[in-house]
Write a protein that holds these residues in place. Structure first.
Motif, PDB file in Angstrom:
ATOM      1  N   GLN A  81       0.586  -0.965   0.220  1.00 36.66           N
ATOM      2  CA  GLN A  81       0.058  -0.289  -0.356  1.00 36.66           C
ATOM      3  C   GLN A  81       1.140   1.152   0.059  1.00 36.66           C
ATOM      4  N   ILE A  82       1.753   0.774   0.760  1.00 38.08           N
ATOM      5  CA  ILE A  82       2.943   2.059   0.815  1.00 38.08           C
ATOM      6  C   ILE A  82       3.701   2.685  -0.726  1.00 38.08           C
ATOM      7  N   TYR A  83       3.196   1.015  -1.788  1.00 40.76           N
ATOM      8  CA  TYR A  83       4.083   1.533  -2.927  1.00 40.76           C
ATOM      9  C   TYR A  83       3.528   1.846  -4.212  1.00 40.76           C
ATOM     10  N   PHE A  84       2.020   1.276  -3.609  1.00 37.71           N
ATOM     11  CA  PHE A  84       0.936   2.086  -4.174  1.00 37.71           C
ATOM     12  C   PHE A  84       0.088   3.851  -3.860  1.00 37.71           C
ATOM     13  N   THR A  85       0.051   3.916  -3.063  1.00 37.13           N
ATOM     14  CA  THR A  85       0.215   5.054  -2.404  1.00 37.13           C
ATOM     15  C   THR A  85       1.084   6.280  -3.468  1.00 37.13           C
ATOM     16  N   THR A  86       2.314   5.823  -3.271  1.00 34.33           N
ATOM     17  CA  THR A  86       3.509   6.867  -4.018  1.00 34.33           C
ATOM     18  C   THR A  86       3.294   6.902  -5.354  1.00 34.33           C
ATOM     19  N   PHE A  87       3.100   5.341  -6.155  1.00 36.12           N
ATOM     20  CA  PHE A  87       2.788   6.075  -7.188  1.00 36.12           C
ATOM     21  C   PHE A  87       1.712   6.335  -7.834  1.00 36.12           C
ATOM     22  N   ASP A  88       0.557   6.120  -7.551  1.00 38.71           N
ATOM     23  CA  ASP A  88      -0.602   6.654  -7.798  1.00 38.71           C
ATOM     24  C   ASP A  88      -0.914   8.738  -6.924  1.00 38.71           C
ATOM     25  N   LEU A  89      -0.726   8.461  -6.087  1.00 42.08           N
ATOM     26  CA  LEU A  89      -0.550   9.755  -5.919  1.00 42.08           C
ATOM     27  C   LEU A  89       0.439  11.021  -6.230  1.00 42.08           C
ATOM     28  N   GLU A  90       1.679  10.060  -7.388  1.00 37.39           N
ATOM     29  CA  GLU A  90       2.392  10.740  -7.719  1.00 37.39           C
ATOM     30  C   GLU A  90       3.874  11.787  -6.468  1.00 37.39           C
ATOM     31  N   LEU A  91       3.559  10.957  -4.901  1.00 36.01           N
ATOM     32  CA  LEU A  91       4.604  11.282  -4.354  1.00 36.01           C
ATOM     33  C   LEU A  91       6.053  11.221  -4.711  1.00 36.01           C
ATOM     34  N   ASP A  92       6.645  11.577  -3.341  1.00 34.71           N
ATOM     35  CA  ASP A  92       8.651  11.668  -4.112  1.00 34.71           C
ATOM     36  C   ASP A  92       8.943  10.289  -3.216  1.00 34.71           C
ATOM     37  N   GLY A  93       8.317   9.724  -2.701  1.00 27.23           N
ATOM     38  CA  GLY A  93       8.456   8.092  -1.605  1.00 27.23           C
ATOM     39  C   GLY A  93       8.078   8.463  -0.879  1.00 27.23           C
ATOM     40  N   GLY A  94       8.440   6.848  -0.063  1.00 26.48           N
ATOM     41  CA  GLY A  94       7.342   6.273   1.096  1.00 26.48           C
ATOM     42  C   GLY A  94       8.220   5.469   1.748  1.00 26.48           C
ATOM     43  N   ILE A  95       7.880   5.245   3.489  1.00 28.69           N
ATOM     44  CA  ILE A  95       8.354   4.922   4.122  1.00 28.69           C
ATOM     45  C   ILE A  95       7.272   3.908   4.833  1.00 28.69           C
ATOM     46  N   MET A  96       7.468   2.741   5.090  1.00 24.99           N
ATOM     47  CA  MET A  96       7.037   1.901   5.496  1.00 24.99           C
ATOM     48  C   MET A  96       7.281   1.508   7.154  1.00 24.99           C
ATOM     49  N   ILE A  97       7.087   1.196   8.197  1.00 29.02           N
ATOM     50  CA  ILE A  97       7.490   0.884   9.631  1.00 29.02           C
ATOM     51  C   ILE A  97       6.865  -1.083   9.507  1.00 29.02           C
ATOM     52  N   THR A  98       7.561  -1.566   9.188  1.00 26.40           N
ATOM     53  CA  THR A  98       7.514  -3.517   9.466  1.00 26.40           C
ATOM     54  C   THR A  98       8.620  -4.487   9.837  1.00 26.40           C
ATOM     55  N   ALA A  99       8.470  -5.236  10.501  1.00 25.53           N
ATOM     56  CA  ALA A  99       9.866  -6.092   9.975  1.00 25.53           C
ATOM     57  C   ALA A  99       9.558  -7.076   9.779  1.00 25.53           C
ATOM     58  N   SER A 100       7.614  -7.453   9.241  1.00 32.94           N
ATOM     59  CA  SER A 100       7.249  -8.434   8.026  1.00 32.94           C
ATOM     60  C   SER A 100       7.182  -9.985   8.939  1.00 32.94           C
ATOM     61  N   HIS A 101       8.406 -11.012   8.436  1.00 33.83           N
ATOM     62  CA  HIS A 101       7.998 -11.924   9.335  1.00 33.83           C
ATOM     63  C   HIS A 101       8.846 -12.235  10.378  1.00 33.83           C
ATOM     64  N   ASN A 102       9.701 -11.563  10.814  1.00 33.28           N
ATOM     65  CA  ASN A 102      10.721 -10.735  12.117  1.00 33.28           C
ATOM     66  C   ASN A 102      10.190 -11.821  12.986  1.00 33.28           C
ATOM     67  N   PRO A 103      10.829 -12.168  13.828  1.00 34.05           N
ATOM     68  CA  PRO A 103      10.243 -12.023  15.184  1.00 34.05           C
ATOM     69  C   PRO A 103       9.362 -10.791  16.091  1.00 34.05           C
ATOM     70  N   LYS A 104       8.969 -11.307  17.183  1.00 30.98           N
ATOM     71  CA  LYS A 104       7.912 -10.068  17.743  1.00 30.98           C
ATOM     72  C   LYS A 104       8.487  -8.839  18.334  1.00 30.98           C
ATOM     73  N   ASP A 105       9.451  -8.985  18.723  1.00 29.81           N
ATOM     74  CA  ASP A 105      10.654  -7.439  19.963  1.00 29.81           C
ATOM     75  C   ASP A 105      11.299  -7.075  18.578  1.00 29.81           C
ATOM     76  N   TYR A 106      10.922  -7.264  16.984  1.00 28.71           N
ATOM     77  CA  TYR A 106      11.892  -6.631  16.257  1.00 28.71           C
ATOM     78  C   TYR A 106      10.789  -5.260  15.333  1.00 28.71           C
ATOM     79  N   ASN A 107      11.266  -4.717  14.871  1.00 33.43           N
ATOM     80  CA  ASN A 107      10.764  -3.780  13.572  1.00 33.43           C
ATOM     81  C   ASN A 107      11.782  -2.951  12.480  1.00 33.43           C
ATOM     82  N   GLY A 108      10.998  -2.783  12.133  1.00 40.58           N
ATOM     83  CA  GLY A 108      11.814  -1.747  10.942  1.00 40.58           C
ATOM     84  C   GLY A 108      11.451  -0.893   9.861  1.00 40.58           C
TER      85      GLY A 108
END
Length: 454
Positions: A81-108
């Motif tokens: 959704q960060i990728y989509f919003t970046t290109f769909d709204l023609e923004l200059d960039g995007g950042i997603m806070i996520t650690a995907s599949h890492n252990p629950k005490d991680y983030n990224g």
């Protein structure tokens, strides 16, 4: 920790344990550094369902606003959704806070620039790291602003463009977000699809009460597989936490390796776009190449990793790219990966062909049996690679060094490559219609690799 190196900065993204490797202070500095390196006017920020994601998001946004950057905040979302919003709204960039599949005490964090182009080590991430370490930022020309806009309706509408809903039949599908973020999007799509959804581990919960959402771990597949069997479902789908990858189970509850899904999706796209280019990674190739050539497409090999695949897709104007790790990339999605588009396409394929998923993949499974990816921790990655190459090079019909070493023989092939983030070697072996040969050659290779094991 080395004071000149932040451990949370990896080759393609930021990922670390909370709070010692990543925290709100570092997140704020990353916002300031991103603003200085990328020089955007307006960026989108969103976060996954992890318990620490909102506070990291707030700190990051403060860093961006304090640098004079305007922020579109889309709240809880998936990486795509960060990728989509970046290109769909023609923004200059995007950042997603996520650690995907890492252990629950991680983030990224995952970063893109305009047109949702990935920011990795050689496209700004190294400079970003160095600025954060120095903690000296340019004086901005004033404050940025924040606007809340989840942009989800446009994203869901875009997803539905990939399929013909009038071709769909009332399938029964097991959907398992693993208590990650995919459930909300499934509920929105449900209004437009004739499918019956059996919902497993559906509620978003950053405590991950049923284990970390990572269906690549065999122990995490039981919930989905059992639900498929118990409900006599047509297919099962599971996602990782930020749902940029989806994983498939056939109607018998059997997990289908991502490699064979690449072939299915390549076929689906080439039926719609004759002569299209398909990008694949070097780890497992024969099935993909066979399918693409049969459908009169052009197979093109790229180094493994999302930054490399996306770059090659743009260069070749490829319609689709797929990795055996279940990352699937789409031209109309700004060459980015999605965990929603693949299952919609596979479900459409089941309806059009009027065949179960097992029938669609069994021929490929028999024609090209594989070892699955096997990881080994070794003392010296490069010496081990050199040793394996020396052992096999004289008998090989083809040697390729696009990513690690790939050697092909008459009836089998293998790829051995170093992990980008750990002192690991990753081995993949496949054969032509001979599972016993694949098993035998895998065993021989592992014996040679294990001489170097830690």
């Amino acid at each position: 920790m080395n004071s000149n190196k932040l451990e949370c900065f990896k080759a393609y993204d930021v990922r670390g344990r909370i709070p010692d490797e990543l925290n709100s202070d570092i997140a704020y500095k990353i916002g300031r550094a991103y603003a200085q390196v990328i020089t955007p006017n307006k960026v989108v920020v969103g976060h996954d369902i992890r318990l620490t994601s909102p506070e990291l998001s707030d700190a990051l946004i403060k860093g961006l606003i304090d640098s004079g950057v305007d922020v579109v905040h889309i709240g809880q979302c998936g990486t795509e959704q960060i990728y989509f919003t970046t290109f769909d709204l023609e923004l200059d960039g995007g950042i997603m806070i996520t650690a995907s599949h890492n252990p629950k005490d991680y983030n990224g964090m995952k970063f893109v620039s305009a047109n949702a182009k990935p920011i990795s080590g050689d496209t700004g991430l190294t400079e970003l790291h160095d600025l954060v370490v120095k903690n000296k930022f340019d004086t901005p020309n004033g404050q940025g602003s924040i606007a809340y806009n989840d942009h989800t309706a446009s994203y869901v509408s875009h997803l539905l463009n990939y399929i013909s809903t009038n071709q769909l039949k009332p399938l029964k599908l097991v959907v398992d977000p693993g208590n990650g973020g995919a459930g909300r999007i499934i509920e929105l799509l449900e209004n437009f699809l004739p499918f019956e959804f059996v919902k497993v581990n559906f509620k978003a919960d950053g405590n991950f009460p049923n284990g970390i959402p990572n269906p690549l771990l065999p122990e995490n597949r039981n919930y989905t597989a059992q639900a498929v069997i118990e409900n006599n479902a047509d297919m099962g789908i599971a996602w990782d936490g930020d749902f940029d990858r989806c994983f498939f189970f056939d109607e018998k509850g059997r997990f289908i390796e991502g490699y064979y899904i690449v072939g299915l999706l390549a076929e689906a796209f080439l039926k719609k776009e004759k002569g299209g280019k398909i990008i694949h990674d070097p780890r497992l190739t024969w099935n993909t190449i066979s399918v693409v050539k049969k459908e009169h497409g052009i197979p093109i090999q790229s180094k493994t990793g999302h930054a490399f695949i996306k770059e090659r897709m743009r260069k070749e104007n490829a319609v689709y790219g797929g990795e055996m790790s279940s990352h699937h990339y789409f031209k109309e999605f700004a060459y980015c990966d999605s965990g929603m588009i693949p299952w919609l396409l596979v479900a459409e394929l089941l309806c059009i062909k009027n065949q179960p998923l097992s029938a669609l993949v069994n021929k490929a499974l028999q024609a090209y049996p594989t070892s699955g990816e096997i990881n080994r921790r070794v003392s010296d990655v490069s010496s081990c690679l050199d040793s394996i190459l020396t052992c096999y090079i004289d008998k090989a019909e083809l040697v390729d060094k696009t990513d690690g070493i790939s050697l092909e023989f008459k009836d089998w092939r293998f790829n051995l490559r170093a992990s980008n983030t750990e002192p690991l070697l990753r081995l993949n072996v496949e054969s032509r219609s001979d599972a016993n040969l694949m098993i035998l050659e895998t065993k021989k290779l592992l014996q040679k690799i294990d001489v170097f094991s830690v």
